[in-house]
Write a protein that holds these residues in place. Structure first.
Motif, PDB file in Angstrom:
ATOM      1  N   THR A 127       0.848  -1.192   0.000  1.00  0.00           N
ATOM      2  CA  THR A 127       0.000   0.000   0.000  1.00  0.00           C
ATOM      3  C   THR A 127       0.882   1.239   0.000  1.00  0.00           C
ATOM      4  N   ASP A 129      -0.086   4.752  -0.414  1.00  0.00           N
ATOM      5  CA  ASP A 129      -0.590   5.936   0.270  1.00  0.00           C
ATOM      6  C   ASP A 129      -0.542   5.768   1.788  1.00  0.00           C
ATOM      7  N   ALA A 132      -4.110   5.490   3.540  1.00  0.00           N
ATOM      8  CA  ALA A 132      -4.733   4.200   3.261  1.00  0.00           C
ATOM      9  C   ALA A 132      -4.068   3.094   4.077  1.00  0.00           C
ATOM     10  N   GLN A 135      -5.265   3.274   7.770  1.00  0.00           N
ATOM     11  CA  GLN A 135      -6.602   2.722   7.983  1.00  0.00           C
ATOM     12  C   GLN A 135      -6.595   1.196   7.901  1.00  0.00           C
TER      13      GLN A 135
END
Length: 516
Positions: A127, A129, A132, A135
């Motif tokens: 991932t 970002d 993101a 989370q």
């Protein structure tokens, strides 16, 4: 006029050749000149070929020479300034930059190295970002990868697997058999990760083999991962073209390797969700159960792809890397008889004093075997299992890193293998395996620990860090407690695609006679 006449006198084929050459050479020459003198990073030192073309770093990775290349540029350019190792990347060789790069929330955006698709479906590791990732990690925050949960819920399962490992090694010892030690500890690591992920180990230790060739196929894919992640044109242009990307990306065989692992994750997640729908889950939750139950803040679950990708994540990220740590530390010990003798004596004394269980507990190593802990830390310092270029992207407007202003959009990184050999911190013997350096005093130890990048740091610290530490704190002292090791071949520490593994570490386990 004379020059023009001379050119027009060339045969037609020659004129075509030189025209074509000029057309091809012009953009290359322009790229070199621009990157050397006019690029926003032109003031930073670095080899002209690396500053001009990212393909150089990609080929260095393919030829398994990345750590040697980075060590050589540090030797040439020093540590006062970051070193430009690609047209868009700066390498910070000293530990003083770690906090600014990896703890700063504004630099939590990963480089595109992670998003190539070469590691399969997207998951926490890939991932890019920062928000993101935050989370997603929060959704999986209750997963069994912290040391507290491992001690309370899983240590007895570790003990069962260690007992089986020791039994199998005793069989090899009784047969006076030469074994690949680095492979044997890799089997153990793969079983631990599959046990935590799926609830039961794959059986690598029991069957004394790389089940479904997961480790072998993982290693085969590393050169491609290293190339595509480092060659900017290939990564950003070629891999964006659908049919080309599918042609270049590795194909997976559903009968072995990562293809089998993904198919098995799909099968087991489907079965688990069906059983959960019929009755409430009973027993100790494994990582798969946590993936199935994981929820974002708005109470939405992971999507089907995310569930399956994360079930395999610990095995992908942690099996072979932990195996590398185990194998490297054993090799350092066998190659340093004085260290092995001291460790053997410490374990024997603690054993005689009744301080050690069978198998040895994590807390027993931590509290009663300080030299074992120092050995582990020193082995990880010198042979970090994943010395990758874990880059971050500087936000628009730029950022001051280690006292130096870095333009926005720059990829900034460090490198564990190189940085953890910094002579300014560790002294002129930084290349030497010397566990004693971790026992000098608490202040020195804290300074060393603050500069360790073996497992990364900050909000993206390695997910399986505590699992790996648990394995090392338990298996390594038990091996030294039970066996002498007769070295037959040291083998090599290979780094491919930024991930390390040991190859050809051969020897014999010789069972120690019981004093009872």
């Amino acid at each position: 006029m004379g020059i023009v006449a001379a050119i027009t006198d060339f045969p037609t084929v020659d004129r075509i050749f030189w025209t074509a050459f000029a057309i091809c050479a012009a953009p290359v020459l322009y790229r070199i000149i621009y990157n050397q003198y006019f690029h926003p990073l032109s003031r930073f030192p670095g080899p002209w070929y690396a500053k001009s073309f990212s393909v150089y770093g990609a080929l260095v990775s393919v030829y398994e020479r990345e750590q040697e290349f980075l060590s050589s540029v540090v030797k040439k350019y020093g540590t006062d300034l970051p070193i430009r190792i690609s047209p868009t990347s700066l390498f910070f060789p000293g530990p003083s930059a770690l906090k600014d790069i990896y703890w700063n929330p504004s630099l939590n955006h990963k480089t595109k190295l992670y998003g190539t698709g070469a590691l399969g479906p997207p998951h926490l590791f890939s991932t890019i970002d920062g928000e993101a990732h935050k989370q997603l990690r929060r959704a999986l925050s209750n997963a069994p990868w912290t040391i507290g949960q491992l001690k309370n819920r899983w240590e007895s399962r570790f003990d069962t697997l260690i007992t089986l490992f020791i039994d199998k090694m005793n069989e090899h010892a009784s047969a006076n058999r030469t074994i690949c030690i680095s492979d044997k500890v890799a089997h153990f690591a793969a079983d631990v990760m599959s046990m935590i992920s799926f609830g039961e180990p794959f059986g690598c230790v029991a069957n004394q083999r790389d089940e479904k060739q997961i480790l072998e196929n993982w290693r085969k894919g590393l050169p491609f991962f290293g190339f595509v992640a480092r060659c900017r044109f290939f990564r950003d242009e070629v891999m964006r073209i659908g049919f080309l990307a599918s042609w270049f990306l590795p194909t997976f065989d559903s009968k072995q390797g990562m293809g089998w692992l993904m198919a098995e994750a799909d099968r087991q997640v489907t079965q688990r969700e069906k059983r959960n729908a019929e009755e409430k889950f009973k027993g100790m939750p494994d990582f798969m159960q946590h993936c199935v139950e994981a929820r974002y803040q708005d109470n939405t679950p992971l999507n089907p792809v995310q569930k399956r990708a994360h079930v395999t994540l610990l095995i992908q990220a942690g099996a072979d890397t932990t195996a590398t740590a185990l194998g490297s530390i054993l090799r350092f010990l066998v190659a340093t008889p004085s260290s092995l003798a001291r460790l053997s004596d410490d374990i024997a004394q603690a054993d005689k004093a009744g301080l050690l269980s069978t198998p040895i507990k994590y807390e027993e190593t931590r509290q009663h075997l300080p030299y074992m802990v120092a050995v582990i830390k020193e082995g990880l310092r010198l042979n970090p299992p994943a010395p990758n270029l874990f880059g971050r992207v500087v936000p628009a407007g730029g950022k001051v890193i280690d006292g130096i202003f870095i333009p926005g959009g720059t990829e900034v990184t460090t490198h564990a293998y190189t940085m953890q050999r910094d002579t300014g911190l560790y002294g002129e013997d930084a290349e030497v395996f010397k566990p004693e350096r971790w026992l000098v005093n608490d202040e020195t130890t804290l300074e060393y620990e603050a500069s360790q990048f073996t497992f990364g740091m900050g909000p993206r610290v390695c997910l399986g860090k505590d699992i790996a530490i648990m394995e090392m704190y338990k298996l390594l002292p038990e091996i030294v407690r039970r066996f002498d090791i007769q070295l037959e071949a040291k083998g090599t520490f290979v780094v491919s695609g930024g991930v390390a593994y040991n190859k050809g570490f051969l020897g014999k386990f010789i069972a120690r006679k019981s004093e009872t």
